[in-house]
Enzyme design. Sequence first.
Site, short mmCIF file in Angstrom:
data_model
loop_
_atom_site.label_atom_id
_atom_site.label_comp_id
_atom_site.label_asym_id
_atom_site.label_seq_id
_atom_site.Cartn_x
_atom_site.Cartn_y
_atom_site.Cartn_z
N TRP A 1 -16.23 12.07 -12.52
CA TRP A 1 -15.37 11.70 -11.38
C TRP A 1 -14.70 12.92 -10.76
CZ3 TRP A 1 -10.14 12.77 -12.13
CH2 TRP A 1 -9.73 12.95 -13.45
N GLU B 1 0.84 -1.21 0.00
CA GLU B 1 0.00 0.00 0.00
C GLU B 1 0.87 1.26 0.00
OE1 GLU B 1 -3.19 -0.12 -0.57
OE2 GLU B 1 -3.07 -2.30 -0.48
N ASN C 1 -10.61 2.51 2.99
CA ASN C 1 -10.20 2.40 1.58
C ASN C 1 -11.20 1.65 0.70
OD1 ASN C 1 -8.27 2.49 -0.67
ND2 ASN C 1 -8.18 0.28 -0.33
N TRP D 1 1.79 1.73 -3.49
CA TRP D 1 0.72 2.37 -4.28
C TRP D 1 0.80 3.90 -4.11
CZ3 TRP D 1 -2.40 1.22 -8.14
CH2 TRP D 1 -2.77 -0.10 -8.36
N TRP E 1 -20.36 12.15 -19.24
CA TRP E 1 -20.59 12.33 -17.80
C TRP E 1 -21.79 13.21 -17.56
CZ3 TRP E 1 -17.91 8.84 -15.46
CH2 TRP E 1 -16.61 8.51 -15.88
N TRP F 1 -9.45 8.06 -7.67
CA TRP F 1 -10.63 8.40 -8.48
C TRP F 1 -10.50 7.91 -9.91
CZ3 TRP F 1 -15.49 9.57 -7.48
CH2 TRP F 1 -15.79 9.88 -6.16
C1 LIG Z 1 -11.35 7.25 -4.51
C2 LIG Z 1 -10.16 7.19 -3.59
C3 LIG Z 1 -9.66 8.37 -3.04
C4 LIG Z 1 -8.53 8.33 -2.17
N1 LIG Z 1 -8.04 9.51 -1.66
C5 LIG Z 1 -6.94 9.50 -0.86
C6 LIG Z 1 -6.41 10.70 -0.32
O1 LIG Z 1 -6.86 11.81 -0.61
N2 LIG Z 1 -5.34 10.60 0.53
C7 LIG Z 1 -4.76 9.39 0.85
O2 LIG Z 1 -3.79 9.36 1.62
N3 LIG Z 1 -5.23 8.25 0.32
C8 LIG Z 1 -6.31 8.25 -0.50
N4 LIG Z 1 -6.80 7.06 -1.00
C9 LIG Z 1 -6.07 5.80 -0.72
C10 LIG Z 1 -6.54 5.04 0.54
O3 LIG Z 1 -7.92 4.90 0.54
C11 LIG Z 1 -6.09 5.69 1.84
O4 LIG Z 1 -4.71 5.98 1.78
C12 LIG Z 1 -6.31 4.75 3.03
O5 LIG Z 1 -7.67 4.44 3.14
C13 LIG Z 1 -5.83 5.41 4.29
O6 LIG Z 1 -6.10 4.62 5.41
P1 LIG Z 1 -4.94 3.98 6.27
O7 LIG Z 1 -3.96 5.03 6.65
O8 LIG Z 1 -5.57 3.21 7.35
O9 LIG Z 1 -4.26 3.03 5.20
P2 LIG Z 1 -3.42 1.68 5.34
O10 LIG Z 1 -4.22 0.62 4.74
O11 LIG Z 1 -2.90 1.46 6.70
O12 LIG Z 1 -2.21 1.95 4.33
C14 LIG Z 1 -0.99 2.60 4.76
C15 LIG Z 1 -0.74 3.83 3.93
O13 LIG Z 1 -0.54 3.50 2.57
C16 LIG Z 1 -1.08 4.53 1.74
N5 LIG Z 1 -2.14 3.94 0.91
C17 LIG Z 1 -2.96 2.92 1.25
N6 LIG Z 1 -3.76 2.61 0.21
C18 LIG Z 1 -3.45 3.45 -0.78
C19 LIG Z 1 -3.93 3.62 -2.11
N7 LIG Z 1 -4.89 2.83 -2.63
N8 LIG Z 1 -3.41 4.61 -2.85
C20 LIG Z 1 -2.43 5.40 -2.37
N9 LIG Z 1 -1.92 5.27 -1.13
C21 LIG Z 1 -2.42 4.31 -0.34
C22 LIG Z 1 -1.64 5.60 2.66
O14 LIG Z 1 -0.67 6.60 2.83
C23 LIG Z 1 -1.88 4.83 3.94
O15 LIG Z 1 -1.86 5.63 5.10
C24 LIG Z 1 -7.92 7.09 -1.88
C25 LIG Z 1 -8.44 5.91 -2.43
C26 LIG Z 1 -9.54 5.96 -3.27
C27 LIG Z 1 -10.07 4.68 -3.87
#
Ligand SMILES: Cc1cc2nc3c(=O)[nH]c(=O)nc-3n(C[C@H](O)[C@H](O)[C@H](O)COP(=O)(O)OP(=O)(O)OC[C@H]3O[C@@H](n4cnc5c(N)ncnc54)[C@H](O)[C@@H]3O)c2cc1C
Length: 475
Positions: free
Chosen positions: A364, A279, A346, A282, A311, A387
């Site tokens: 979107w 993650e 997420n 990502w 859209w 997005w």
């Molecule tokens: C539509 C959409 C919008 C999003 N907008 C944001 C946003 O504005 N800011 C944001 O930080 N994340 C965003 N994410 C990614 C992800 O949803 C969040 O990072 C995650 O939910 C944060 O929770 P956590 O810290 O418990 O993550 P954990 O699951 O603990 O993951 C650890 C870290 O990895 C990173 N991470 C995890 N998943 C992703 C991912 N899919 N893409 C990029 N980085 C990721 C984050 O920094 C996160 O804190 C988005 C995802 C989607 C599908």
Amino acid sequence: MSRLVWFRSDLRVTDNPALHYACDDQADVQAVFILCDQYVESHPIGPRKLWFIRESLKDLAVNLQKSGIELSLLRVAKAGDIPAKLMAFCKEMGIKSLYCNAEYPIDEIERDRKVKASCEGADIAFRRYHDRCLIPPGMLKTGQGSVYRVFTPFSKAWKEKIKSARLEAYLAPETGRGKKAKDATRAIDQCFARCDLRPAPDHWQPGENIAQRKLQEFCDNALLEYDEQRDTPAGPGTSRLSPYLSIGSLSPKQCYLAAAARVKGDWEKHSGVNTWINELIWREFYMHIAQAFPALSRHKPMQAYTDDFPWRYDKTLFQRWCNGETGIPIVDAAMRQLNNTGWMHNRLRMVTAMFLCKNLKIDWRWGERYFMEQLIDADFCANNGGWQWSASTGTDAAPYFRIMNPVSQSERHDPDGQFIRRYVSELAELNNKDVHTGRGAAAYCDPIVDLNRSRQEAIDLFKSLKSNEATANES
Ligand SMILES: Cc1cc2nc3c(=O)[nH]c(=O)nc-3n(C[C@H](O)[C@H](O)[C@H](O)COP(=O)(O)OP(=O)(O)OC[C@H]3O[C@@H](n4cnc5c(N)ncnc54)[C@H](O)[C@@H]3O)c2cc1C
């Protein structure tokens, strides 16, 4: 000779390369943060994130003070005013070198280009470091020398590179160095005085020490089961570190090192740790993509053909989605979680985003902006990436024909409706089957869209766009 550290999305004293190198000898070091009204509006930064930034700055100022570094606050109306304001400040303070850490969206790159040029004109050294990613954008290339557009090969190359990297977190500057620094709390409050701020719920306590503590707690208690627990929105299966990572109270290197240490460095063999680090990759992937394709920062889709998707711009439907009043329980619960707490799980970000752009067919970019305004962890690169993934317009996005059904998602990931009931009180009394559809709850609205029909329409629209694109490429 004075040095200035310009803090942006790196609000911490530990593992901060700009701060570390500025303090590498006994030079006098000062610090500055610039609040730009135009950035706040156009990016946009919502009231919760702004509040989080303000409070985190107070924590940063106290930590800097311990090392004799004073934090000054500047406020400008437009991004274009930053170079002149900064140069005037440098002149007043006798600054000879400016230190900062890089940011990758296009406006920030452009801002830094102008500041660097102004520094050159004023005989000030401009030194920029990388701290937002473990492997900075531009450093991972395919065999053909181009930027990776697909995640899996990117992550393989990332993992290979990280093995040979010597990773150590930079220590905070020595305490007691330099002169006595003034308390910056009043200056911080004054700088943010006319901003729309909203305190975040208790869970999001700002500050670097708190971020470190949460990282450690996560590594101790949940990391090893992350792969099994991460998709359950009712549980504490994910780290919730994203707000700290987004403003840099925590660095990705600190996260990586803590996770790897939990399994004595052997993280690829531990499914939970491997999945979590994936993650983090990502997160880096989307930063690399944002830097390589500046059009993304100009609201363009990564896959140009999707720009012709018809859209919809229906404000009433959009507002129902924003309010969590769609009549689809998991979507409503997720949107209410976002509105009430500034954060969303997420899996639910994917579900709500797909629902908006596939079932409702709303652009979107409307959803992207709404998330930026509401999320305490708002981050342009991750948000745009998420997005565009959900809308099937992005690089390595969800294929257009794979559309999540929110009801099946809810049945699978919130089987007893615990999460739904927490946020949608109208459904509290329903049994574990009906809670997923809302059937039988008198006070709950009917679905605003037919899920099956709207899904098929989206697939047909994408299919015909794709075949038009193929025909155009042939002729
Ligand atoms: C539509 C959409 C919008 C999003 N907008 C944001 C946003 O504005 N800011 C944001 O930080 N994340 C965003 N994410 C990614 C992800 O949803 C969040 O990072 C995650 O939910 C944060 O929770 P956590 O810290 O418990 O993550 P954990 O699951 O603990 O993951 C650890 C870290 O990895 C990173 N991470 C995890 N998943 C992703 C991912 N899919 N893409 C990029 N980085 C990721 C984050 O920094 C996160 O804190 C988005 C995802 C989607 C599908």
